[in-house]
Design a protein around this motif. Structure first.
Motif, PDB file in Angstrom:
ATOM      1  N   ASN A   1      14.105   1.351 -18.080  1.00 31.45           N
ATOM      2  CA  ASN A   1      13.003   2.241 -17.849  1.00 31.45           C
ATOM      3  C   ASN A   1      13.451   3.654 -17.564  1.00 31.45           C
ATOM      4  O   ASN A   1      12.668   4.521 -17.255  1.00 31.45           O
ATOM      5  CB  ASN A   1      12.198   1.720 -16.661  1.00 31.45           C
ATOM      6  CG  ASN A   1      10.826   2.263 -16.695  1.00 31.45           C
ATOM      7  OD1 ASN A   1      10.278   2.417 -17.758  1.00 31.45           O
ATOM      8  ND2 ASN A   1      10.282   2.565 -15.557  1.00 31.45           N
TER       9      ASN A   1
ATOM     10  N   ARG B   1       8.324   4.619 -13.045  1.00 33.64           N
ATOM     11  CA  ARG B   1       7.686   3.593 -12.200  1.00 33.64           C
ATOM     12  C   ARG B   1       8.102   3.807 -10.763  1.00 33.64           C
ATOM     13  O   ARG B   1       9.264   4.090 -10.479  1.00 33.64           O
ATOM     14  CB  ARG B   1       8.182   2.210 -12.625  1.00 33.64           C
ATOM     15  CG  ARG B   1       7.438   1.648 -13.780  1.00 33.64           C
ATOM     16  CD  ARG B   1       7.884   0.234 -14.041  1.00 33.64           C
ATOM     17  NE  ARG B   1       9.234   0.180 -14.540  1.00 33.64           N
ATOM     18  CZ  ARG B   1       9.938  -0.929 -14.662  1.00 33.64           C
ATOM     19  NH1 ARG B   1       9.414  -2.090 -14.293  1.00 33.64           N
ATOM     20  NH2 ARG B   1      11.147  -0.925 -15.157  1.00 33.64           N
TER      21      ARG B   1
ATOM     22  N   GLU C   1      15.217  25.595  -5.366  1.00 38.70           N
ATOM     23  CA  GLU C   1      15.087  24.866  -6.628  1.00 38.70           C
ATOM     24  C   GLU C   1      15.199  25.836  -7.806  1.00 38.70           C
ATOM     25  O   GLU C   1      14.476  26.826  -7.882  1.00 38.70           O
ATOM     26  CB  GLU C   1      13.741  24.119  -6.677  1.00 38.70           C
ATOM     27  CG  GLU C   1      13.339  23.570  -8.031  1.00 38.70           C
ATOM     28  CD  GLU C   1      14.365  22.655  -8.669  1.00 38.70           C
ATOM     29  OE1 GLU C   1      14.852  21.737  -7.991  1.00 38.70           O
ATOM     30  OE2 GLU C   1      14.703  22.866  -9.862  1.00 38.70           O
TER      31      GLU C   1
ATOM     32  N   ASN D   1      21.057   6.167 -10.003  1.00 41.62           N
ATOM     33  CA  ASN D   1      20.043   5.780  -9.022  1.00 41.62           C
ATOM     34  C   ASN D   1      18.636   6.023  -9.524  1.00 41.62           C
ATOM     35  O   ASN D   1      18.360   7.038 -10.163  1.00 41.62           O
ATOM     36  CB  ASN D   1      20.205   6.621  -7.756  1.00 41.62           C
ATOM     37  CG  ASN D   1      21.280   6.091  -6.844  1.00 41.62           C
ATOM     38  OD1 ASN D   1      21.633   4.921  -6.906  1.00 41.62           O
ATOM     39  ND2 ASN D   1      21.807   6.954  -6.002  1.00 41.62           N
TER      40      ASN D   1
HETATM   41  C1  LIG Z   1      14.293   8.964 -18.649  1.00 45.54           C
HETATM   42  C2  LIG Z   1      14.336   8.610 -17.200  1.00 45.54           C
HETATM   43  C3  LIG Z   1      13.446   7.662 -16.687  1.00 45.54           C
HETATM   44  C4  LIG Z   1      13.483   7.318 -15.320  1.00 45.54           C
HETATM   45  N1  LIG Z   1      12.626   6.367 -14.867  1.00 45.54           N
HETATM   46  C5  LIG Z   1      12.609   6.056 -13.556  1.00 45.54           C
HETATM   47  C6  LIG Z   1      11.674   5.103 -13.064  1.00 45.54           C
HETATM   48  O1  LIG Z   1      10.897   4.504 -13.808  1.00 45.54           O
HETATM   49  N2  LIG Z   1      11.660   4.865 -11.725  1.00 45.54           N
HETATM   50  C7  LIG Z   1      12.515   5.505 -10.873  1.00 45.54           C
HETATM   51  O2  LIG Z   1      12.413   5.270  -9.665  1.00 45.54           O
HETATM   52  N3  LIG Z   1      13.443   6.385 -11.323  1.00 45.54           N
HETATM   53  C8  LIG Z   1      13.509   6.676 -12.642  1.00 45.54           C
HETATM   54  N4  LIG Z   1      14.421   7.592 -13.106  1.00 45.54           N
HETATM   55  C9  LIG Z   1      15.410   8.161 -12.177  1.00 45.54           C
HETATM   56  C10 LIG Z   1      14.878   9.385 -11.429  1.00 45.54           C
HETATM   57  O3  LIG Z   1      14.467  10.361 -12.343  1.00 45.54           O
HETATM   58  C11 LIG Z   1      16.004   9.929 -10.556  1.00 45.54           C
HETATM   59  O4  LIG Z   1      16.481   8.927  -9.697  1.00 45.54           O
HETATM   60  C12 LIG Z   1      15.582  11.092  -9.676  1.00 45.54           C
HETATM   61  O5  LIG Z   1      14.895  12.095 -10.360  1.00 45.54           O
HETATM   62  C13 LIG Z   1      16.824  11.707  -9.049  1.00 45.54           C
HETATM   63  O6  LIG Z   1      16.430  12.592  -8.063  1.00 45.54           O
HETATM   64  P1  LIG Z   1      17.446  13.698  -7.523  1.00 45.54           P
HETATM   65  O7  LIG Z   1      16.700  14.520  -6.561  1.00 45.54           O
HETATM   66  O8  LIG Z   1      18.691  13.035  -7.101  1.00 45.54           O
HETATM   67  O9  LIG Z   1      17.869  14.552  -8.804  1.00 45.54           O
HETATM   68  P2  LIG Z   1      17.041  15.427  -9.814  1.00 45.54           P
HETATM   69  O10 LIG Z   1      15.744  14.825 -10.108  1.00 45.54           O
HETATM   70  O11 LIG Z   1      17.980  15.681 -10.938  1.00 45.54           O
HETATM   71  O12 LIG Z   1      16.807  16.783  -9.007  1.00 45.54           O
HETATM   72  C14 LIG Z   1      17.845  17.700  -8.788  1.00 45.54           C
HETATM   73  C15 LIG Z   1      17.218  19.074  -8.704  1.00 45.54           C
HETATM   74  O13 LIG Z   1      18.232  20.043  -8.418  1.00 45.54           O
HETATM   75  C16 LIG Z   1      17.920  21.232  -9.121  1.00 45.54           C
HETATM   76  N5  LIG Z   1      19.131  22.048  -9.263  1.00 45.54           N
HETATM   77  C17 LIG Z   1      20.228  21.780 -10.007  1.00 45.54           C
HETATM   78  N6  LIG Z   1      21.117  22.773  -9.910  1.00 45.54           N
HETATM   79  C18 LIG Z   1      20.577  23.687  -9.076  1.00 45.54           C
HETATM   80  C19 LIG Z   1      21.026  24.941  -8.587  1.00 45.54           C
HETATM   81  N7  LIG Z   1      22.204  25.452  -8.937  1.00 45.54           N
HETATM   82  N8  LIG Z   1      20.211  25.638  -7.757  1.00 45.54           N
HETATM   83  C20 LIG Z   1      19.002  25.139  -7.378  1.00 45.54           C
HETATM   84  N9  LIG Z   1      18.533  23.952  -7.820  1.00 45.54           N
HETATM   85  C21 LIG Z   1      19.315  23.231  -8.653  1.00 45.54           C
HETATM   86  C22 LIG Z   1      17.407  20.710 -10.443  1.00 45.54           C
HETATM   87  O14 LIG Z   1      16.659  21.714 -11.134  1.00 45.54           O
HETATM   88  C23 LIG Z   1      16.577  19.519 -10.008  1.00 45.54           C
HETATM   89  O15 LIG Z   1      15.236  19.874  -9.786  1.00 45.54           O
HETATM   90  C24 LIG Z   1      14.431   7.931 -14.464  1.00 45.54           C
HETATM   91  C25 LIG Z   1      15.325   8.877 -14.981  1.00 45.54           C
HETATM   92  C26 LIG Z   1      15.290   9.215 -16.334  1.00 45.54           C
HETATM   93  C27 LIG Z   1      16.268  10.211 -16.879  1.00 45.54           C
END
Ligand SMILES: Cc1cc2nc3c(=O)[nH]c(=O)nc-3n(C[C@H](O)[C@H](O)[C@H](O)COP(=O)(O)OP(=O)(O)OC[C@H]3O[C@@H](n4cnc5c(N)ncnc54)[C@H](O)[C@@H]3O)c2cc1C
Length: 508
Positions: A507, A60, A35, A433
């Motif tokens: 949201n 949420r 990470e 997503n």
């Molecule tokens: C404002 C907002 C509100 C939201 N509200 C909701 C909600 O109410 N309910 C809900 O279920 N979802 C919600 N979401 C969606 C939710 O945040 C995402 O679906 C979720 O965080 C995605 O998870 P992920 O692991 O795919 O990506 P991310 O959360 O983007 O995680 C990816 C990770 O990869 C790491 N990374 C990137 N590049 C590198 C690299 N080169 N080397 C090592 N690590 C790296 C990043 O630092 C990050 O920690 C919301 C999103 C936003 C923006």
């Protein structure tokens, strides 16, 4: 099927990456999660400032995927709060109940405006747009131009920073699918949402110390099972040997390390992924990756010297006079988010793009802007703000612009050929997503390594797929062509959400 001692690296400790690791460790594998940030949780992390906890947005926990729901409960146990939802739209100085309540809305709009909205709706029925390529066409056909202008357009354009006529209709399609003015009014009049939908709209789950608490807990369990979750590690290079990833190059504290991998699961954004592959992918793939757009996000957290400001978990700000898009009230998510019950912590959310005036504004100016706008909205006097902090989040939203599907298609075609690389999550698939579907892609990627065969690109394109997931996990996933994609939460507005089956992407 991967051998148990295979070296599986996972890029990113967001919900997707951690779920992949959780699933693998459940079956005796010991993957390595890398990470870049200092905390786990990705966009769903919780930040802390002087004891005040806040989300990047408000997260949420709601899902229709049983397996994900079970996982959340398994990990959080008794600590998982059930939070009643109250959210309203602030437009033209008035608070509109959200989800929409017919009497409330008509009363606040007034009889004349309500009649004009109805008239505009009828006109759209008689003379609809013949094609529905854009968000604007899609919504106007279903609700009429006047309602679109009042409620859909302003907020949506704040979120995306581009006119609704340039946003693809498929962004709206999944969540508004099946919804029209008639169904919205029928739902409001006769409360026909049905128990399931109603309950999801009215309450959701939340860890007492914010979503990051869930992801810290994931980390603890993964590490207790013998795998590693390392923060502060930037994956800089993904080296191919023919059609396989042979090793990755990471950077930590200025030091570069090269390590071999047997399998790689990626959750960083597609654009970054493509840029880090060596040898470089064909120019057409790089070009497609560089054309992918994202929307960035700023949360200005204000600590206000007042015990109660408003009863909502969050407010949608449709008023065009201010730039803030949404206001979170963290106390109303969980009282444990604040160290001092005599204060209120407010999250003022600004949608922006890296390099624009908001993004480039000094923190002090952002704090001043947020305090002024809070006062302008009538929520509290700016002089009551005691302190505050600013968090900038890059790539908060993958943008569904008019060309994204072709671009994702080109990238997908290229990546599909790399035999030991899977890409997952929100930006890793360029799919709008929520946590649950981001997690589901991680879970399925892990299972693919254990011999199952799931098409990660089709998660959340077809509702039936994930609804049936728990009972049909062994079946090969149906392959939905990318062009049918569009989960696209519509960060839009009240009317749609009355009958929407998903928690509002408002949201997000
Ligand atoms: C404002 C907002 C509100 C939201 N509200 C909701 C909600 O109410 N309910 C809900 O279920 N979802 C919600 N979401 C969606 C939710 O945040 C995402 O679906 C979720 O965080 C995605 O998870 P992920 O692991 O795919 O990506 P991310 O959360 O983007 O995680 C990816 C990770 O990869 C790491 N990374 C990137 N590049 C590198 C690299 N080169 N080397 C090592 N690590 C790296 C990043 O630092 C990050 O920690 C919301 C999103 C936003 C923006």
């Amino acid at each position: 099927m991967m051998l148990k001692n295979a070296h599986i690296a996972i890029i990113g400790a967001g919900p997707a990456g951690l779920t992949a690791a959780y699933e693998l460790t459940r079956h005796g594998y010991t993957p390595q999660v890398l990470e870049k940030g200092e905390r786990v949780g990705g966009i769903s992390r919780t930040e802390v400032y002087k004891g005040y906890h806040f989300d990047i947005g408000g997260h949420r926990f709601y899902t229709k995927v049983d397996e994900i729901s079970r996982l959340w409960h398994e990990v959080m146990g008794e600590d998982f709060l059930k939070v009643p939802r109250l959210s309203r739209i602030l437009y033209d100085g008035k608070f509109y109940r959200y989800p929409l309540q017919l009497r409330d809305t008509v009363f606040k709009l007034g009889m004349v405006e309500s009649a004009l909205i109805l008239w505009s709706y009828l006109r759209a029925q008689v003379n609809p747009y013949p094609v529905e390529d854009t968000f604007e066409q899609y919504v106007v056909n279903r609700f009429g131009r006047r309602l679109y202008d009042r409620f859909f357009r302003i907020y949506t354009e704040k979120v995306w920073g581009i006119p609704c006529s340039q946003i693809r209709a498929d962004w709206a399609a999944q969540r508004i699918k099946g919804l029209s003015m008639v169904s919205a009014v029928r739902n409001a009049l006769f409360n026909t949402n049905g128990g399931d939908v109603k309950s999801l709209i009215e309450e959701f789950h939340y860890p007492p110390l914010g979503p990051g608490m869930m992801w810290e807990q994931f980390r603890t369990i993964i590490e207790a099972r013998g795998a590693s979750v390392q923060t502060g590690i930037d994956v800089r290079e993904i080296s191919l040997d023919g059609k396989r990833v042979s090793h990755i190059v990471t950077r930590h504290d200025g030091e570069t390390t090269t390590q071999p991998v047997d399998a790689l699961i990626n959750s960083m954004a597609l654009r970054q992924l493509i840029d880090r592959i060596d040898p470089a992918p064909p120019p057409v793939v790089i070009d497609a990756a560089h054309r992918l757009q994202y929307r960035d996000f700023i949360m200005v957290c204000l600590i206000v010297d007042a015990p109660n400001l408003f009863p909502d978990n969050w407010l949608y700000i449709h008023s065009p006079q201010v730039r803030v898009g949404r206001v979170q009230n963290f106390k109303n998510w969980s009282s444990a988010m604040l160290p001092d019950p005599t204060k209120t912590s407010i999250g003022m959310e600004y949608f922006c793009s890296k390099g624009d005036d908001l993004w480039s504004m000094a923190d002090a100016d952002l704090l001043a802007l947020a305090a002024t706008e809070m006062q302008q909205l009538g929520l509290a006097s700016a002089s009551m703000v005691e302190d505050g902090t600013v968090v900038r989040q890059l790539r908060a939203y993958p943008t569904y612009d008019e060309h994204y599907m072709q671009n994702v298609g080109v990238i997908r075609h290229y990546l599909d050929d790399i035999t030991n690389l899977q890409t997952i999550g929100r930006n890793g698939l360029h799919r709008y997503n929520n946590q649950d579907h981001s997690m589901l892609t991680g879970m399925l990627a892990a299972r693919n390594l254990m011999g199952e065969s799931h098409d990660l690109w089709s998660v959340n394109t077809e509702r039936s797929y994930y609804e049936e997931f728990a009972t049909t996990a062994k079946q090969p996933a149906p392959t939905a062509p990318l062009s049918e994609d569009a989960d696209a939460g519509v960060d839009v507005q009240a009317v749609a959400d009355t009958a929407r089956e998903q928690p509002s992407a408002h949201n997000q």
